[in-house]
Every structure is written in C-alpha cells, then in structure tokens.
Scaffold this active site. Structure first.
Site, mmCIF file in Angstrom:
data_model
loop_
_atom_site.group_PDB
_atom_site.id
_atom_site.type_symbol
_atom_site.label_atom_id
_atom_site.label_comp_id
_atom_site.label_asym_id
_atom_site.label_seq_id
_atom_site.Cartn_x
_atom_site.Cartn_y
_atom_site.Cartn_z
ATOM 1 N N ALA A 258 40.358 43.849 62.727
ATOM 2 C CA ALA A 258 41.254 44.587 61.844
ATOM 3 C C ALA A 258 40.427 45.484 60.942
ATOM 4 O O ALA A 258 39.201 45.389 60.915
ATOM 5 C CB ALA A 258 42.085 43.626 60.995
ATOM 6 N N MET A 259 41.123 46.344 60.179
ATOM 7 C CA MET A 259 40.424 47.312 59.335
ATOM 8 C C MET A 259 41.141 47.493 58.007
ATOM 9 O O MET A 259 42.360 47.657 57.960
ATOM 10 C CB MET A 259 40.343 48.653 60.097
ATOM 11 C CG MET A 259 39.637 49.741 59.327
ATOM 12 S SD MET A 259 37.905 49.302 58.993
ATOM 13 C CE MET A 259 37.690 50.096 57.410
ATOM 14 N N GLU A 260 40.342 47.489 56.939
ATOM 15 C CA GLU A 260 40.861 47.419 55.571
ATOM 16 C C GLU A 260 41.200 48.767 54.930
ATOM 17 O O GLU A 260 41.165 48.881 53.709
ATOM 18 C CB GLU A 260 39.820 46.712 54.699
ATOM 19 C CG GLU A 260 38.520 47.512 54.429
ATOM 20 C CD GLU A 260 37.369 47.178 55.369
ATOM 21 O OE1 GLU A 260 37.635 46.683 56.477
ATOM 22 O OE2 GLU A 260 36.206 47.428 55.006
ATOM 23 N N GLU A 294 41.091 41.220 55.202
ATOM 24 C CA GLU A 294 41.339 42.659 54.992
ATOM 25 C C GLU A 294 41.941 42.911 53.615
ATOM 26 O O GLU A 294 41.596 43.876 52.942
ATOM 27 C CB GLU A 294 42.249 43.223 56.091
ATOM 28 C CG GLU A 294 41.779 42.977 57.518
ATOM 29 C CD GLU A 294 40.319 43.327 57.779
ATOM 30 O OE1 GLU A 294 39.798 44.237 57.110
ATOM 31 O OE2 GLU A 294 39.704 42.678 58.641
HETATM 32 N N1 ARG Z 1 35.576 46.461 58.212
HETATM 33 C C1 ARG Z 1 36.245 45.795 59.279
HETATM 34 C C2 ARG Z 1 36.343 44.339 58.882
HETATM 35 O O1 ARG Z 1 35.413 43.645 58.706
HETATM 36 C C3 ARG Z 1 35.558 45.904 60.588
HETATM 37 C C4 ARG Z 1 35.504 47.270 61.150
HETATM 38 C C5 ARG Z 1 34.439 47.383 62.136
HETATM 39 N N2 ARG Z 1 34.551 48.564 62.899
HETATM 40 C C6 ARG Z 1 33.587 49.028 63.671
HETATM 41 N N3 ARG Z 1 33.804 50.059 64.354
HETATM 42 N N4 ARG Z 1 32.399 48.523 63.726
HETATM 43 O O2 ARG Z 1 37.326 43.798 58.640
HETATM 44 ZN ZN ZN Z 2 35.399 42.979 56.748
#
Ligand code: ARG
Ligand code: ZN
Length: 885
Positions: A258-260, A294
């Site tokens: 997932a993505m925040e 997230e």
């Molecule tokens: N920031 C996101 C999380 O830890 C992960 C995103 C990673 N994306 C990537 N393309 N490496 O929840």
């Molecule tokens: Zn994260």
C-alpha cells in the site's frame, strides 16, 4: 550509475506550489503542470534540471513565454531563467495503458491509478522529483464521466462539475506542502464505504474506503481498522487526523502492499478486501496492520518526511514500529502481545537475517544504490523498526513518547534525516543510556550484518555469585570488512531450576531490584556479576528479543527445558522450544544419521500442547517447527534437500508421537458461533488447523482414513476461509489423491475472486515437495488460463511462492528450478522490472548452496545477467549476487 549518500546536495531550485490539470485518457493523457519556482539562494546559480521518464513534453513556458530547453541524461534542462521567483508551465503527454511497470500513472481494471514512491512522479510530469522539494498541490482532473465517475486526488475537494462531451471534472487542494512521491490521483468506477468520526479536538472527519462495485461488503474490516488507527494514534502519541477527509482506495494491480499518499492512501486489494468466506485470519491481521501502517505515515512520513532516499528508514522503520505497537495494543492481552512479537521476530529472522547475510546486505541507512526501489527492504523496514524499538527500550515507553513529541516540535513540515530522529529521542531523555552513548548506538544505522552475541554464565557456590559474560562481534558484509561494537540492550532474568524468578542484584548494588532488567552491552565483551544467588540459575537472555542479534547462549537441553517450562517471558519460552527443535534438526542435517526424536523433547512439547493455561496461539507457535529458510540460515553450506528431509522427518515423528494429543487439541479448539477475527479465536483456529495437518500426516504414514476423511469434510463444510484453507492444506500436504478433487472444487467455488484464486496458486506452489511433483505442477500452472505475470499478486502467488517459500521444490539437483527462475525473471523484466528485481532476490544466498545446486544457480544468474537491455533494477540485484564467490 551509483547514487551515494555522501554526495547529497540541497536542490538548486525550490518548487513552492504546483497546479496540475489532467485530461485523463488511457492512451494519451495530457498533463498541464504550472509551478511556482524560485532559486535556492544557498546553491550556486545553475540551470534547472527536471526529472522526466517515458513522457513527452509539448511545451515549456517561463512567466508565460516559451523558452528553449534541452534533454540531457534523461532530464529536461532549462539554462536561462530569471533570478526572481517565476512561474513555469510544462505540458506533456503520458500513456497509462502502456505503463506495465505500475509506477507513475497506470491503468488497472478499467480505472486509472498512480504510484509515485519512490520516483514515479517523473513518469507523470517533469518535476524536481526528490523528497526534499515540498510543494502545495492543486489538482484538476477532467475525464469521461461514464468511464471514470469517481475522480480523486490529495486533500480536500474544492469544486466539481459537468463538462461538454460527456466529461466531468473535480478540483482538489491539499493544504499541506508535500514531496512529489506523496502525490496521488484516482479516476475509476468505484463505490465507497463511508464513516464520519469526531476526533478529540471536536473536529469532524469523513473516512472513505473505495472499492469496485460489488466489493463494498468486503470493506468492513478495513474501515474498522482505519477508525481504530485514528483513535490509537491520538491516544498513544497525541497525533490527530489533520485532514477533513481521509480516503483509502483499493486497486487490483499494485507492486507493493500500500502507499501513504497524503489523504489518499492507495492499497493493494489484498490489504483491503475481506469477508469470513474469502479471507483468512492472517489476511485480517494483515489488513489491520497495513491500514494502520499507512495511516500512521500521515505523521511519520508525511508531516515529517525524508531529506533523501537514504533516510528511508526514518519513516519506514519508525512506522513499522508504530504499526507493530498498534497491533499489539489491539490484542488486549499480555500473551497475545507476546504472540504478535513472536510473529514479528519470526518474520525478521526469516527475511531480514538472510538479507543481512547475503549479497544485498546493507545498513538500515544505506550508503549507495543504483535503483532506490531495490532498497525497500526488510533491513530498512523491519530491522529499522528494531532500531527504533531498542531506543524505546533504552529510554522507556514514556521517554520514547517525550522523544516523539520533541521530534515533531523540531521538524514538523520538514524533510529530515535519521540523525535528526535519534537526536530528538536522546535529547528528550538526557539521562538515558541512549543519550550517553548516542554516537555508538547509531552504528545500528551504518553497519550492515546481524551481530553475533555469545554468553557464558559461571555460578560460584562459595561466594553465591553468578557471573555472566556477554561478547559481541560483527561479521563482514559487502563493502564493510570490519565492524565496531554496538550498543546492545539485553533484557534478561535468571530462572531457578524450580521455575522461581531470581531477584537481580549486581555486585556493588545495595539491594536487589526486580527479577528482570536491561543490561546495556557496549564493549566487545562485558562481565556482569550477580550476588546473593543461592543455586545455579538458567539465564534467560534477550527477552522479548530486545535486540536484532543472533544469540548463542551455550545452553544445554536441560536448561532449555527449564526455560520452556518456566520462563516468565513468553518470547523466551517459545524460543527455548524452537532451540530444542533446531539443535536436533541441525544435528541430523550435519550427520547423515536419520533423525530419531527423543522422549524428552516430545514429552516437553506434549506438555505445552496439553498445558491448561497457555494460549492456543502460543501453543501453535511453539509446536510449529523452525522453517527451512531459518534452518538454512544456521548453516555455512546449505543443502536444501537435506534440510527438507530432516524437517519433514521431524514433523512426521512429532505427528505420530503426539497423535492422541493432536486429536485432543483438534477437538478442544473448535470455535463455535459466527466468525470473528480476534486473537483468541484466531489462535484456536490455527492450533486446530495445525493439529489437523499433523493428524493427516500421521494417517498418511499408517494408512488410516478417518482423519483425511474428516479433513475433506471440513474442507467442504467450513464456515470461513481459515478453516477451509487449513483443511485443504492438511490434504495437499499428505493426501494428494484427496487434495486433487478438493483443489478443483475450491477453484470452481471461487473462480471470480482474484484474491482467493491467488491462494489457490500459492497453496499448490508451497506444498511440501515430494519426488519433484510439486515443481512439475507449478510449471503446469504457468499455463493455467488464470495465470498472468502482469498482475503482481498473481505472479507472486506462483513464482515467489515456489522459489522463495518452497526451497526443496526450487533447488533441484537437475537445476530445472533455477532455469525456471531465470526464464521468469527475464520475461518479467520486460514487463515490470521492479517486481522482477524483487523476485530475483531469491538468489541472494546462492553462494552458500551445496553442490550441485550452487553450480546451477550460478549458471542461472549468468543467464539473466546476459539478457540484452536488462533493467537497472534487476541488473543491480544480479550484479551484487554475482560478486559473491
Ligand atoms: N511507502 C510504502 C509503504 O511502506 C511503500 C511504497 C514502496 N513503493 C515502491 N515503489 N518501492 O507503505
Ligand atoms: Zn511504509
């Protein structure tokens, strides 16, 4: 081209605000990007260099006039610019329907979605695509109303309406300055579950979970998890929700979990959708923790972000720590907290320890990278979380909360470093060991590899003293041959052979204080002498896994049995059982003698299984043998077939020796009534499922048909997915002839549900290997009409499941597994390099393999390396692997 941490320089320009307009179209999306830009006066005057990738620029205007520009090293360069702040307008085109990398703006299930972390925004428009450039975003989305009825972006909806030609628009404004990696948009045909909540401050907020039509009834648990997350962060860390609206959107094609994105989290459907009939207890727990993760990023990641990508653990390590604490607090009982801790440590040992010992070993704060996506690793995430946890151990829970408060006072709204975080925690606790030893403590950020800790105890009856020596050393890792000593918090106690916890009084102290304390090791070797000890105790060290190290405590079986029976620390109690199993397995693997289980061991495990007070979940973990991957980790030379054979043999003997006990446990742990994913019910289900597979295993050996029959019946009648999959897996692991029709039935029952079909693939790919048949079946499944490499979940469900989670099926004497891997990596690299690079990681430890596996692994690696136009992503992984000899 290698990017180095030491080469960091601040940007030459700032982008203060950006106004984006999208004419959304899958084949040809037009982006109008209007930025307010100014020079950074701290940097020498120089051209403006904007990142851009796979996009086509159509015009560039500065203060309304077109200017000349050039392309250099994949960047758009403008040489002549005003000295005063100026507006910059760029128009460009991108093609979401050709974007198989799933980074930037892409198409999934007929909708349009974005993924910008780490460097995906440059695939949408030209920008200073780095986390220390923070801007205020206004976003207008224009699209066909029929195809894309829902138009979302970050922040608050300020305007929406109709446009000519069946189109409509929505305008969003995010008041918080943010780096480009937190930008998001969604245009799709979705529906939302909605919930209004009022936070402590008295403000109203709208929470929404968006999914495809028909999936709405699968969103209840995600919404509950979101509400719980909001409440928890406010209660535990005084961090409130800062937006009027908080949205989660589920998408079926997604590279990660997932993505925040600010106010608009985008999730893999796997971490949103759940009903009792389609999701397991593990899935429910995963949803809770990822939704929490997230959401918690909103403060640790978004309000305070990373200065550069080397600081990734600043937000990820801290946020994993926070989601782990959240899940523990949600369980509500001390044992359930310990169970969660055991699960987290198991995960760390299974994934991070091998990483730290292989070709990709890197510090929590890496020094260099080729492709940043390759560094979203267990080291940055999970080991990073352990580093934060050690800080909390050193300053105490309240001290840690004070440190967090200071961190936000100092850095809210900024892009900062891991040093800034550690300094805040230390400064808020000036009298702590952390403050006293901060520079040395920070070696946890800079040195790679899992430290080794060895302990020896000596009891001296005449003086009634017990002296403990603790000795640490670090192993060499790529680019770091020597390691300096760490600061290692060792939570410990002394356990009497009668089970009594012994009061701890160190030499020189006036009196004993408690029966548990934290020793802080900071030298290569420290001695601790405890006084007033009457009988020789058993040391219980590293309680709760207080540091991410490999401990050799030189304990004999008799000592481990004492801890398994009496240790008041549930983690170490579990650990003692694992060590008893591990010692036996390693002895068998090293000796070529068949493994024969001794009554001392089976009796001890029986006592745990039958224990009147222990939790079912704890029993399940204690009776589950160490994994093949963890076993491989203990060996200099890894023979996956021998490991598999030894473990299977132990499992079978345990199944047979405890047959009546398993039957008792199965009957005792049936959960009546409707499904609830709580920790107590889940623990019972997992112990019942373990018991059932043990019973089926024992039955297969002696020809009994009662238990496999019951398993088949249970598979058919199960009221929830946990029990259904548990019964099915008991059959696949023991009775292939019954498993075949059950698998067919399962597929027919769930053929429309992608996440369940993923389970169907994964179960077959992870069945314990026997005579090479599991591998053959996995190869056939590649041709199944439901299989596709393009969908990351599906690709993982077959390829990663086989290559990563089924070592004995993958590492074959004929090399066919390795060849299969090479073919898939090459194929996938042309579609989705980020995913291909991740799957390539199964070869990290190839150099430790025994022959003939080592030779065929090497050949497979060379075959991938030889591919023309291999991506940077995969090249970095393969290159590092091949550097090992
Ligand atoms: N920031 C996101 C999380 O830890 C992960 C995103 C990673 N994306 C990537 N393309 N490496 O929840
Ligand atoms: Zn994260």
């Amino acid at each position: 081209q290698l990017i180095r941490r030491e080469d960091y320089t601040a940007p030459a320009y700032w982008i203060r605000s950006v106004d984006l307009t999208f004419e959304l179209d899958p084949a040809k999306t037009l982006v109008i990007n209007r930025m307010q830009v100014e020079r950074n006066a701290d940097q020498p005057a120089q051209p403006l260099r904007l990142h851009g990738e796979d996009i086509t620029v159509t015009r560039v205007l500065v203060n309304g006039d077109s200017v000349s520009f050039r392309h250099e090293d994949g960047q758009l360069v403008i040489d002549t610019l005003p000295d005063t702040p100026f507006s910059l307008e760029i128009r460009n085109i991108c093609a979401p329907d050709k974007n198989t990398k799933l980074s930037g703006l892409y198409q999934s299930g007929g909708g349009l979605f974005t993924q910008c972390e780490a460097e995906g925004f440059r695939r949408i428009t030209y920008f200073l695509d780095r986390p220390d450039v923070m801007a205020v975003y206004t976003v207008t989305l224009r699209a066909s109303k029929a195809a894309y009825p829902v138009l979302l972006s970050n922040g608050n909806l300020v305007e929406q309406g109709e446009l000519p030609n069946g189109k409509h628009f929505a305008k969003w404004h995010d008041p918080f300055p943010k780096p480009s990696y937190l930008f998001a948009l969604v245009a799709a045909d979705l529906v939302a579950r909605e919930q209004h909540i009022r936070t402590r401050s008295g403000k109203d907020h709208l929470l929404q979970v968006y999914v495809r039509r028909g999936d709405l009834e699968k969103t209840e648990h995600a919404m509950n998890s979101l509400i719980a997350s909001v409440v928890w962060d406010e209660a535990r860390f005084k961090l409130p929700l800062d937006l009027e609206r908080f949205m989660i959107v589920a998408v079926g094609d997604f590279n990660m979990g997932a993505m925040e994105n600010k106010g608009l989290n985008i999730f893999n459907t796997k971490f949103v959708l759940a009903t009792p009939a389609t999701a397991t207890d593990v899935d429910y727990a995963g949803i809770e923790s990822v939704v929490g993760h997230e959401y918690f990023h909103n403060w640790t990641g978004n309000r305070i972000t990373c200065r550069d990508w080397f600081q990734l653990s600043l937000k990820e390590g801290l946020t994993v720590f926070r989601d782990q604490e959240f899940s523990m607090d949600m369980t509500g009982s001390a044992t359930a907290r310990a169970v969660k801790r055991i699960e987290d440590v198991r995960q760390l040992r299974q994934i991070q320890f091998p990483e730290d010992a292989g070709s990709m070993a890197h510090p929590v704060r890496p020094d260099s990278y080729v492709e940043i996506n390759n560094f979203y690793t267990a080291t940055v995430y999970e080991k990073g979380a352990e580093v934060v946890r050690m800080m909390q151990t050193l300053v105490g829970r309240d001290g840690f909360a004070r440190g967090m408060t200071l961190y936000f006072e100092r850095f809210d709204g900024q892009a900062v470093t891991c040093d800034d975080f550690a300094q805040s925690i230390a400064d808020a606790n000036p009298d702590s060991e952390l403050a006293r030893q901060l520079p040395q403590f920070k070696r946890w950020y800079s040195q790679a590899g899992t430290p080794r800790l060895a302990s020896r105890g000596r009891f001296d009856a005449p003086t009634r003293t017990y002296t403990l020596s603790l000795e640490q050393h670090g192993l060499p890792s790529p680019g770091q041959s020597e390691k300096e000593p760490y600061v290692i918090p060792v939570a410990m106690g002394l356990v009497g052979r009668d089970g009594r916890a012994i009061p701890l009084q160190l030499e020189g102290e006036a009196e004993a204080s408690g029966t548990e304390r934290v020793l802080v090791l900071n030298q290569p070797r420290n001695f601790y002498t405890f006084v007033n000890v009457d009988v020789e105790p058993v040391p219980s060290l590293l309680r709760g896994f207080s540091a991410p190290v490999v401990l050799n405590d030189h304990l004999a079986d008799a000592d481990l049995l004492v801890l398994l029976q009496h240790d008041p620390d549930p983690f170490n109690r579990w650990e003692a059982g694992q060590r008893l199993a591990l010692n036996r397995l390693l002895a068998a693997i090293g000796s070529d003698e068949p493994l024969v289980l001794d009554a001392g061991f089976t009796d001890a495990l029986r006592a745990v299984l039958r224990h009147p007070e222990l939790d079912a979940a704890f029993k399940d973990l204690t009776l589950t043998l160490p994994s093949e991957t963890y076993l491989a980790e203990q060996l200099q030379v890894v023979d996956p077939q021998k490991i598999h054979a030894a473990r299977e043999s132990m499992k079978l003997q345990l199944a047979q020796a405890l047959r009546d006990d398993w039957a008792w446990a199965f009957e005792q742990h049936q959960v009546a009534g409707g499904y609830s994913p709580d920790a107590v019910s889940a623990g019972k289900r997992s112990l019942a499922n373990l018991s059932l597979s043990m019973l089926c295993l024992a039955s297969a050996a002696d020809g009994d048909t009662v238990w496999p029959g019951r398993a088949f019946q249970r598979f058919k009648d199960a009221g929830n997915m946990t029990d259904r999959l548990g019964a099915l897996s008991a059959l696949t692991g023991s009775h292939a002839e019954l498993a075949a029709p059950a698998l067919e039935r399962f597929h027919a029952l769930f053929k429309g549900d992608a996440l369940v079909i993923d389970k169907w693939f994964a179960l077959q790919a992870t069945t314990p290997e026997k005579n090479g048949l599991v591998f053959e079946r996995a190869k056939q499944l590649l041709k199944h009409p439901d299989f596709s490499l393009k969908n990351p979940n599906r690709a993982r469900s077959l390829i990663s499941a086989l290559c990563m989670n089924n070592p004995a099926a993958f590492h074959r004497a004929d090399g066919a597994g390795h060849a299969f891997w090479a073919d898939r990596i090459v194929e996938l690299d042309g579609i989705n390099p980020q995913l291909a690079a991740r799957m390539a990681r199964v070869m990290d430890r190839w150099a430790a393999l025994a022959e003939p596996y080592r030779t065929s692994a090497h050949a497979a690696l060379q075959r991938v390396a030889a591919k023309a136009d291999l991506s940077n992503d995969v090249r970095e992984i393969i290159g590092r692997a091949l550097q090992q000899v």
